[in-house]
Design a protein around this motif. Structure first.
Motif, PDB file in Angstrom:
ATOM      1  N   LYS A 129       0.840  -1.201   0.000  1.00  0.00           N
ATOM      2  CA  LYS A 129       0.000   0.000   0.000  1.00  0.00           C
ATOM      3  C   LYS A 129       0.877   1.255   0.000  1.00  0.00           C
ATOM      4  CE  LYS A 129      -3.867   2.181   2.333  1.00  0.00           C
ATOM      5  NZ  LYS A 129      -4.664   2.289   3.546  1.00  0.00           N
ATOM      6  N   GLU A 130       1.875   1.243   0.859  1.00  0.00           N
ATOM      7  CA  GLU A 130       2.717   2.428   1.011  1.00  0.00           C
ATOM      8  C   GLU A 130       3.578   2.689  -0.229  1.00  0.00           C
ATOM      9  OE1 GLU A 130       4.076   3.808   5.062  1.00  0.00           O
ATOM     10  OE2 GLU A 130       5.853   2.786   4.311  1.00  0.00           O
ATOM     11  N   TRP A 132      -9.627  -7.226   2.746  1.00  0.00           N
ATOM     12  CA  TRP A 132      -9.373  -5.821   3.076  1.00  0.00           C
ATOM     13  C   TRP A 132      -8.479  -5.178   2.015  1.00  0.00           C
ATOM     14  CZ3 TRP A 132      -4.243  -4.411   4.426  1.00  0.00           C
ATOM     15  CH2 TRP A 132      -4.091  -3.053   4.745  1.00  0.00           C
ATOM     16  N   ALA A 133      -7.434  -5.885   1.619  1.00  0.00           N
ATOM     17  CA  ALA A 133      -6.491  -5.329   0.635  1.00  0.00           C
ATOM     18  C   ALA A 133      -7.180  -5.077  -0.704  1.00  0.00           C
ATOM     19  CB  ALA A 133      -5.299  -6.269   0.459  1.00  0.00           C
ATOM     20  N   LYS A 134      -8.078  -5.981  -1.088  1.00  0.00           N
ATOM     21  CA  LYS A 134      -8.837  -5.771  -2.347  1.00  0.00           C
ATOM     22  C   LYS A 134      -9.694  -4.509  -2.224  1.00  0.00           C
ATOM     23  CE  LYS A 134      -8.217  -9.539  -5.063  1.00  0.00           C
ATOM     24  NZ  LYS A 134      -7.324  -9.429  -6.188  1.00  0.00           N
ATOM     25  N   GLU A 135     -10.377  -4.379  -1.083  1.00  0.00           N
ATOM     26  CA  GLU A 135     -11.241  -3.202  -0.887  1.00  0.00           C
ATOM     27  C   GLU A 135     -10.437  -1.905  -0.929  1.00  0.00           C
ATOM     28  OE1 GLU A 135     -14.235  -5.758   1.908  1.00  0.00           O
ATOM     29  OE2 GLU A 135     -13.185  -4.053   2.816  1.00  0.00           O
ATOM     30  N   GLU A 136      -9.226  -1.976  -0.417  1.00  0.00           N
ATOM     31  CA  GLU A 136      -8.365  -0.778  -0.371  1.00  0.00           C
ATOM     32  C   GLU A 136      -7.609  -0.554  -1.680  1.00  0.00           C
ATOM     33  OE1 GLU A 136      -7.467   1.389   2.437  1.00  0.00           O
ATOM     34  OE2 GLU A 136      -9.364   0.618   3.196  1.00  0.00           O
ATOM     35  N   ASN A 137      -7.844  -1.448  -2.658  1.00  0.00           N
ATOM     36  CA  ASN A 137      -7.102  -1.385  -3.926  1.00  0.00           C
ATOM     37  C   ASN A 137      -5.587  -1.480  -3.752  1.00  0.00           C
ATOM     38  OD1 ASN A 137      -9.166  -1.283  -5.838  1.00  0.00           O
ATOM     39  ND2 ASN A 137      -9.550   0.880  -5.307  1.00  0.00           N
ATOM     40  N   ILE A 138      -5.172  -2.246  -2.791  1.00  0.00           N
ATOM     41  CA  ILE A 138      -3.737  -2.458  -2.596  1.00  0.00           C
ATOM     42  C   ILE A 138      -3.247  -3.426  -3.677  1.00  0.00           C
ATOM     43  CG2 ILE A 138      -2.004  -3.442  -1.024  1.00  0.00           C
ATOM     44  CD1 ILE A 138      -3.788  -2.517   1.296  1.00  0.00           C
ATOM     45  N   GLN A 161       2.981   1.323  -3.251  1.00  0.00           N
ATOM     46  CA  GLN A 161       2.221   1.097  -4.489  1.00  0.00           C
ATOM     47  C   GLN A 161       2.981   0.166  -5.438  1.00  0.00           C
ATOM     48  OE1 GLN A 161      -1.093   1.936  -5.520  1.00  0.00           O
ATOM     49  NE2 GLN A 161      -1.111   2.027  -3.298  1.00  0.00           N
TER      50      GLN A 161
END
Ligand SMILES: [Zn+2]
Ligand SMILES: [Zn+2]
Length: 426
Positions: free
Chosen positions: A223-224, A245-251, A226
């Motif tokens: 995330k940090e 969670w990662a999918k929802e956050e578009n990570i 990208q």
């Protein structure tokens, strides 16, 4: 020379094709794929009634053991086993001896592959020198030498600062980065899944937190920075909420599992069976179910073998001293077909995870039946039942809990460029 494959079930996930039809190959290239191809000139005909005709599988996680541990496997035998398993391209992990942390080793592997390999070999280089987790390797030079990705597989890069720098560096060089998620401070000395069986057998357990914490850290860094991270061989239900969670956050990330994690449970080690000693360890019924559902939901997009050959020297000893790992190139397909049989995936969805998605992770065009592509074709009998004997296994090592067990689904023929391999003779 022309080869015409007649009346097979053509499945090509790269083009979303699934129909009964014919495939025509000329001089090692795909010429046509149609419902019915009539041809009046001289042609070699392969009848494929009741068989599936697919592009070759791409296995992103293989240990070929060359250089340095050729008594377990080498490039020739490992890729022969791949061929028999329908895997026509593979990426090999860098924990060889010496490890693949320099352009010289990368070039050596590619040179040996050009002489000996049955299928395409893509070397993966180390993230850190000697996989010590300290000093980052020279990604630019490694990529130039032919490395397709970087990973310290076998070890997790424990130092988060080093991993973050490695991810930024990999982003610069556009190299995929693959993480073996295991916090060693939690798993050190562990033998099997921590729980009922580790207590019963008196073996030190490996808790699921060793994997979950590693996955979460890698996702936070993705995330940090990208920079996408590829999470290897996920084994536990505990990681699934974090993938969601990662999918929802578009990570940016991709996740992988292996057939043993959706097929076997920790019960396999009940009799101190070293053939079922793998890292991460086999877990519980609930974990197996969660992994299958994650495959169905698309949270896990890649299935790889983590083919890890070991000789009897490393396996036919006391459990605590036995090495981790099982071979998997020739069980990848038959075990994965169970996901179709059990209704978790359609054929197209399964082969997307075995052909298209691993290619995407590596940044290559997937094997496909598009006109003009080089012929990488496997012909599979999904219904054939057979016993996996030592004779059938082409790997030098025979370390699999499926040895002498019944499997269903077998590669019958491979057409690779201009060569036809008939694999049903054993
Ligand atoms: Zn690993
Ligand atoms: Zn591995």
């Amino acid at each position: 020379m022309k080869i015409l494959i007649k009346k097979g079930r053509i499945i090509d996930p790269s083009q979303n094709l699934d129909f009964l039809g014919d495939l025509l190959i000329e001089n090692g290239k795909i010429l046509e794929v149609e419902k019915n191809i009539e041809i009046h000139e001289r042609v070699e005909i392969i009848e494929a009634n009741n068989l599936w005709v697919l592009p070759g599988l791409v296995d992103i996680h293989v240990h070929l053991r060359e250089p340095g541990e050729e008594w377990k496997e080498d490039i020739e035998t490992g890729t022969k086993s791949a061929l028999y398993g329908g895997v026509l391209r593979l990426a090999c992990m860098p924990n060889t001896k010496p490890p693949n942390d320099s352009p010289e080793v990368t070039k050596y592997i590619l040179e040996r592959a050009s002489q000996k390999a049955y299928v395409t070999v893509y070397p993966i280089a180390c993230i850190t020198k000697k996989q010590e987790g300290k000093e980052i390797t020279e990604f630019g030079r490694l990529k130039k030498a032919g490395a397709i990705a970087v990973s310290d597989d076998g070890k997790w890069v424990q130092d988060s600062g080093v991993m973050k720098r490695a991810m930024l560096y990999a982003k610069n060089f556009d190299l995929p980065i693959i993480s073996h998620c295991e916090d060693i401070s939690l798993s050190r000395g562990g033998q099997i899944n921590e729980g009922y069986f580790s207590a019963k057998l008196g073996l030190k357990g490996i808790p699921t937190s060793a994997e979950t914490i590693a996955v979460l850290r890698d996702l936070i860094l993705a995330k940090e920075t990208q920079k996408s991270v590829h999470l290897a061989h996920l084994s536990t239900k505990e990681v699934i909420p974090f993938l969601k969670w990662a999918k929802e956050e578009n990570i940016p990330f991709t996740a992988e599992t292996c057939p043993h994690y959706f097929t076997l449970t920790e019960r396999e080690v009940e009799n101190y069976n070293t053939l079922a000693k793998v890292n991460p360890p086999l877990r519980t019924e609930e974990d197996v179910l969660a992994i299958k559902l994650a495959l169905k939901e698309g949270l896990i997009e890649v299935i790889a073998s983590d083919h890890a050959p070991h000789s009897p020297l490393e396996k036919e000893i006391e459990f605590e001293h036995a090495s981790f790992g099982m071979i998997g190139l020739q069980t990848l397909l038959p075990l994965s077909l169970n996901l179709i049989r059990e209704g978790y995936l359609t054929p197209l969805a399964l082969f997307e995870k075995l052909i298209v998605n691993p290619s995407k992770v590596l940044g290559i065009d997937p094997p496909s039946f598009k006109k003009g592509n080089s012929a990488e074709v496997i012909i599979v009998d999904p219904e054939e039942e057979y016993v996996l004997t030592e004779e059938i296994i082409q790997s030098k090592s025979k370390n699999t809990p499926f040895l002498n067990k019944k499997l269903k689904g077998r590669v019958k023929k491979v057409i690779l460029k201009e060569k036809i391999f008939d694999l049903s003779l054993i």
